[in-house]
Design a protein around this motif. Structure first.
Motif, mmCIF file in Angstrom:
data_model
loop_
_atom_site.group_PDB
_atom_site.id
_atom_site.type_symbol
_atom_site.label_atom_id
_atom_site.label_comp_id
_atom_site.label_asym_id
_atom_site.label_seq_id
_atom_site.Cartn_x
_atom_site.Cartn_y
_atom_site.Cartn_z
ATOM 1 N N TYR A 60 -104.051 -82.852 25.027
ATOM 2 C CA TYR A 60 -104.272 -81.510 25.311
ATOM 3 C C TYR A 60 -105.392 -80.829 24.468
ATOM 4 O O TYR A 60 -104.906 -80.986 23.141
ATOM 5 C CB TYR A 60 -102.991 -80.801 25.261
ATOM 6 N N GLN A 61 -106.467 -80.561 24.764
ATOM 7 C CA GLN A 61 -107.428 -80.034 23.813
ATOM 8 C C GLN A 61 -107.262 -78.456 23.988
ATOM 9 O O GLN A 61 -107.022 -77.603 24.862
ATOM 10 C CB GLN A 61 -108.867 -80.249 24.403
ATOM 11 N N ASP A 62 -107.205 -77.877 22.464
ATOM 12 C CA ASP A 62 -106.995 -76.560 22.477
ATOM 13 C C ASP A 62 -108.378 -75.724 22.001
ATOM 14 O O ASP A 62 -109.305 -76.563 21.444
ATOM 15 C CB ASP A 62 -106.093 -76.249 21.302
ATOM 16 N N ASP A 63 -108.277 -74.682 22.301
ATOM 17 C CA ASP A 63 -109.481 -73.825 22.366
ATOM 18 C C ASP A 63 -109.102 -72.597 21.915
ATOM 19 O O ASP A 63 -108.597 -71.637 22.877
ATOM 20 C CB ASP A 63 -110.781 -73.855 23.451
ATOM 21 N N PRO A 64 -109.169 -71.918 20.524
ATOM 22 C CA PRO A 64 -108.697 -70.474 20.446
ATOM 23 C C PRO A 64 -109.427 -69.427 21.106
ATOM 24 O O PRO A 64 -108.949 -68.429 21.289
ATOM 25 C CB PRO A 64 -108.710 -70.504 18.826
ATOM 26 N N ASN A 65 -110.556 -69.729 21.613
ATOM 27 C CA ASN A 65 -111.593 -68.880 22.166
ATOM 28 C C ASN A 65 -111.122 -68.673 23.433
ATOM 29 O O ASN A 65 -111.745 -67.655 24.328
ATOM 30 C CB ASN A 65 -113.013 -69.094 21.987
ATOM 31 N N ARG A 66 -110.340 -69.423 24.130
ATOM 32 C CA ARG A 66 -109.873 -69.515 25.537
ATOM 33 C C ARG A 66 -108.272 -69.673 25.442
ATOM 34 O O ARG A 66 -107.742 -70.416 26.431
ATOM 35 C CB ARG A 66 -110.468 -70.492 26.452
ATOM 36 N N ALA A 67 -107.720 -68.746 24.989
ATOM 37 C CA ALA A 67 -106.250 -69.008 24.703
ATOM 38 C C ALA A 67 -105.350 -68.856 26.164
ATOM 39 O O ALA A 67 -104.643 -69.645 26.413
ATOM 40 C CB ALA A 67 -105.687 -67.873 23.663
ATOM 41 N N LEU A 68 -105.941 -67.792 26.904
ATOM 42 C CA LEU A 68 -105.058 -67.577 28.247
ATOM 43 C C LEU A 68 -105.384 -68.698 29.251
ATOM 44 O O LEU A 68 -104.506 -69.327 29.695
ATOM 45 C CB LEU A 68 -105.868 -66.418 28.808
ATOM 46 N N ALA A 69 -106.598 -69.243 29.109
ATOM 47 C CA ALA A 69 -106.884 -70.481 30.120
ATOM 48 C C ALA A 69 -106.101 -71.475 29.606
ATOM 49 O O ALA A 69 -105.482 -72.418 30.486
ATOM 50 C CB ALA A 69 -108.444 -70.568 30.263
ATOM 51 N N LYS A 70 -106.060 -71.869 28.488
ATOM 52 C CA LYS A 70 -105.436 -73.018 27.773
ATOM 53 C C LYS A 70 -103.762 -72.792 28.041
ATOM 54 O O LYS A 70 -103.264 -73.955 28.160
ATOM 55 C CB LYS A 70 -105.882 -73.213 26.112
ATOM 56 N N ALA A 71 -103.321 -71.806 28.015
ATOM 57 C CA ALA A 71 -102.058 -71.381 28.236
ATOM 58 C C ALA A 71 -101.602 -72.090 29.609
ATOM 59 O O ALA A 71 -100.585 -72.542 29.893
ATOM 60 C CB ALA A 71 -101.569 -70.064 27.822
ATOM 61 N N GLN A 72 -102.240 -71.562 30.468
ATOM 62 C CA GLN A 72 -102.074 -71.840 31.806
ATOM 63 C C GLN A 72 -102.501 -73.380 32.122
ATOM 64 O O GLN A 72 -101.774 -74.035 32.722
ATOM 65 C CB GLN A 72 -103.361 -71.227 32.745
ATOM 66 N N GLU A 73 -103.396 -74.051 31.598
ATOM 67 C CA GLU A 73 -103.509 -75.564 31.555
ATOM 68 C C GLU A 73 -102.291 -76.070 31.080
ATOM 69 O O GLU A 73 -101.894 -77.205 31.451
ATOM 70 C CB GLU A 73 -104.840 -75.792 30.809
ATOM 71 N N LEU A 74 -101.827 -75.718 29.960
ATOM 72 C CA LEU A 74 -100.503 -76.316 29.081
ATOM 73 C C LEU A 74 -99.302 -76.199 30.391
ATOM 74 O O LEU A 74 -98.899 -77.041 30.600
ATOM 75 C CB LEU A 74 -100.131 -75.408 27.977
ATOM 76 N N ASP A 75 -99.205 -74.964 30.970
ATOM 77 C CA ASP A 75 -97.814 -74.770 31.988
ATOM 78 C C ASP A 75 -98.214 -75.865 33.212
ATOM 79 O O ASP A 75 -97.381 -76.572 33.657
ATOM 80 C CB ASP A 75 -98.229 -73.369 32.488
ATOM 81 N N LEU A 76 -99.626 -76.111 33.603
ATOM 82 C CA LEU A 76 -99.696 -77.099 34.726
ATOM 83 C C LEU A 76 -99.590 -78.250 34.198
ATOM 84 O O LEU A 76 -98.761 -79.057 34.939
ATOM 85 C CB LEU A 76 -101.418 -76.709 34.830
ATOM 86 N N MET A 77 -99.988 -78.525 32.900
ATOM 87 C CA MET A 77 -99.783 -79.893 32.394
ATOM 88 C C MET A 77 -98.067 -80.359 32.417
ATOM 89 O O MET A 77 -97.599 -81.483 32.736
ATOM 90 C CB MET A 77 -100.381 -80.239 31.036
ATOM 91 N N LEU A 78 -97.367 -79.315 31.807
ATOM 92 C CA LEU A 78 -96.008 -79.455 31.800
ATOM 93 C C LEU A 78 -95.330 -79.489 33.159
ATOM 94 O O LEU A 78 -94.474 -80.437 33.311
ATOM 95 C CB LEU A 78 -95.359 -78.221 31.136
ATOM 96 N N THR A 79 -95.837 -79.002 34.131
ATOM 97 C CA THR A 79 -95.518 -79.118 35.484
ATOM 98 C C THR A 79 -95.753 -80.355 36.010
ATOM 99 O O THR A 79 -94.746 -81.048 36.692
ATOM 100 C CB THR A 79 -95.928 -78.158 36.432
ATOM 101 N N GLU A 80 -96.818 -80.978 35.892
ATOM 102 C CA GLU A 80 -97.069 -82.247 36.080
ATOM 103 C C GLU A 80 -96.327 -83.461 35.395
ATOM 104 O O GLU A 80 -95.833 -84.332 35.955
ATOM 105 C CB GLU A 80 -98.701 -82.518 35.718
ATOM 106 N N LEU A 81 -95.806 -83.240 34.202
ATOM 107 C CA LEU A 81 -95.128 -84.111 33.410
ATOM 108 C C LEU A 81 -93.639 -84.047 34.033
ATOM 109 O O LEU A 81 -92.978 -85.176 34.136
ATOM 110 C CB LEU A 81 -94.898 -83.854 31.937
ATOM 111 N N ARG A 82 -93.171 -82.876 34.472
ATOM 112 C CA ARG A 82 -91.900 -82.856 35.072
ATOM 113 C C ARG A 82 -91.904 -83.423 36.416
ATOM 114 O O ARG A 82 -90.955 -84.274 36.806
ATOM 115 C CB ARG A 82 -91.486 -81.378 35.358
ATOM 116 N N GLU A 83 -92.980 -83.491 37.403
ATOM 117 C CA GLU A 83 -93.021 -83.956 38.448
ATOM 118 C C GLU A 83 -93.202 -85.556 38.278
ATOM 119 O O GLU A 83 -92.442 -86.425 38.987
ATOM 120 C CB GLU A 83 -94.336 -83.815 39.382
ATOM 121 N N GLN A 84 -93.772 -86.113 37.217
ATOM 122 C CA GLN A 84 -93.810 -87.453 37.049
ATOM 123 C C GLN A 84 -92.403 -87.892 36.527
ATOM 124 O O GLN A 84 -91.937 -89.075 36.785
ATOM 125 C CB GLN A 84 -94.952 -87.821 35.809
ATOM 126 N N ALA A 85 -91.712 -87.159 35.634
ATOM 127 C CA ALA A 85 -90.353 -87.643 35.392
ATOM 128 C C ALA A 85 -89.617 -87.756 36.569
ATOM 129 O O ALA A 85 -88.614 -88.526 36.512
ATOM 130 C CB ALA A 85 -90.104 -86.707 34.102
#
Length: 168
Positions: A130-155
């Motif tokens: 997961y690449q973090d960018d402090p200048n795009r905190a809101l977009a990165k938070a949404q990307e992290l939520d999407l990634m966690l959803t995908e991890l749960r689906e895979q699990a």
């Protein structure tokens, strides 16, 4: 004169294809989306109160026409989610010392008890960068939520495949 018969090369291809398909069906091959648990029309899940993984598992089971029971029954499998957690490890830093990239580690521990058998315990980890960018905190938070959803689906898919192997 043209021949009414198929050329020999096409005949050989058709023969090979027929043999391949018959071998696949004879070995019990099934497409990944199928869950071979027809002998168990119901299953119980025990997890923490608001477990997102348990919700995904319940949804997947119901999509396979398997009833999710509120409590454990003697004649149906019982799935117990002991622990699921997300950790992150720093992979790289920006020149100013801020974190540039994380590795997400999703850990799952669970047990499955088939009817008239002892519970079997399982554990696995799933990884994502997961690449973090402090200048795009809101977009990165949404990307992290999407990634966690995908991890749960895979699990959930991995747990259901294990459940299918035990039930077969």
């Amino acid at each position: 004169m043209k021949s009414r018969y198929l050329p020999q090369s096409m005949l050989l291809k058709a023969l090979w294809l027929t043999m391949l398909l018959s071998m696949l069906s004879a070995c019990g091959f099934q497409l990944r989306g199928q869950l071979p648990l027809q002998q168990y029309p119901a299953l119980s899940i025990q997890a923490e109160r608001h477990s997102a993984l348990a919700a995904v598992l319940s949804q997947r089971l119901q999509s396979h026409q398997i009833d999710v029971l509120a409590s454990q029954q003697e004649d149906s499998p019982h799935l117990m989610l002991h622990h699921d957690s997300l950790e992150r490890r720093t992979l790289s830093l920006f020149p100013n010392g801020q974190v540039a990239e994380y590795e997400l580690i999703y850990q799952v521990r669970y047990s499955i008890q088939m009817p008239d058998q002892q519970a079997q315990y399982f554990e696995f980890e799933l990884f994502r960068d997961y690449q973090d960018d402090p200048n795009r905190a809101l977009a990165k938070a949404q990307e992290l939520d999407l990634m966690l959803t995908e991890l749960r689906e895979q699990a959930a898919q991995r747990i259901l495949r294990q459940l299918g192997r035990l039930g077969a």
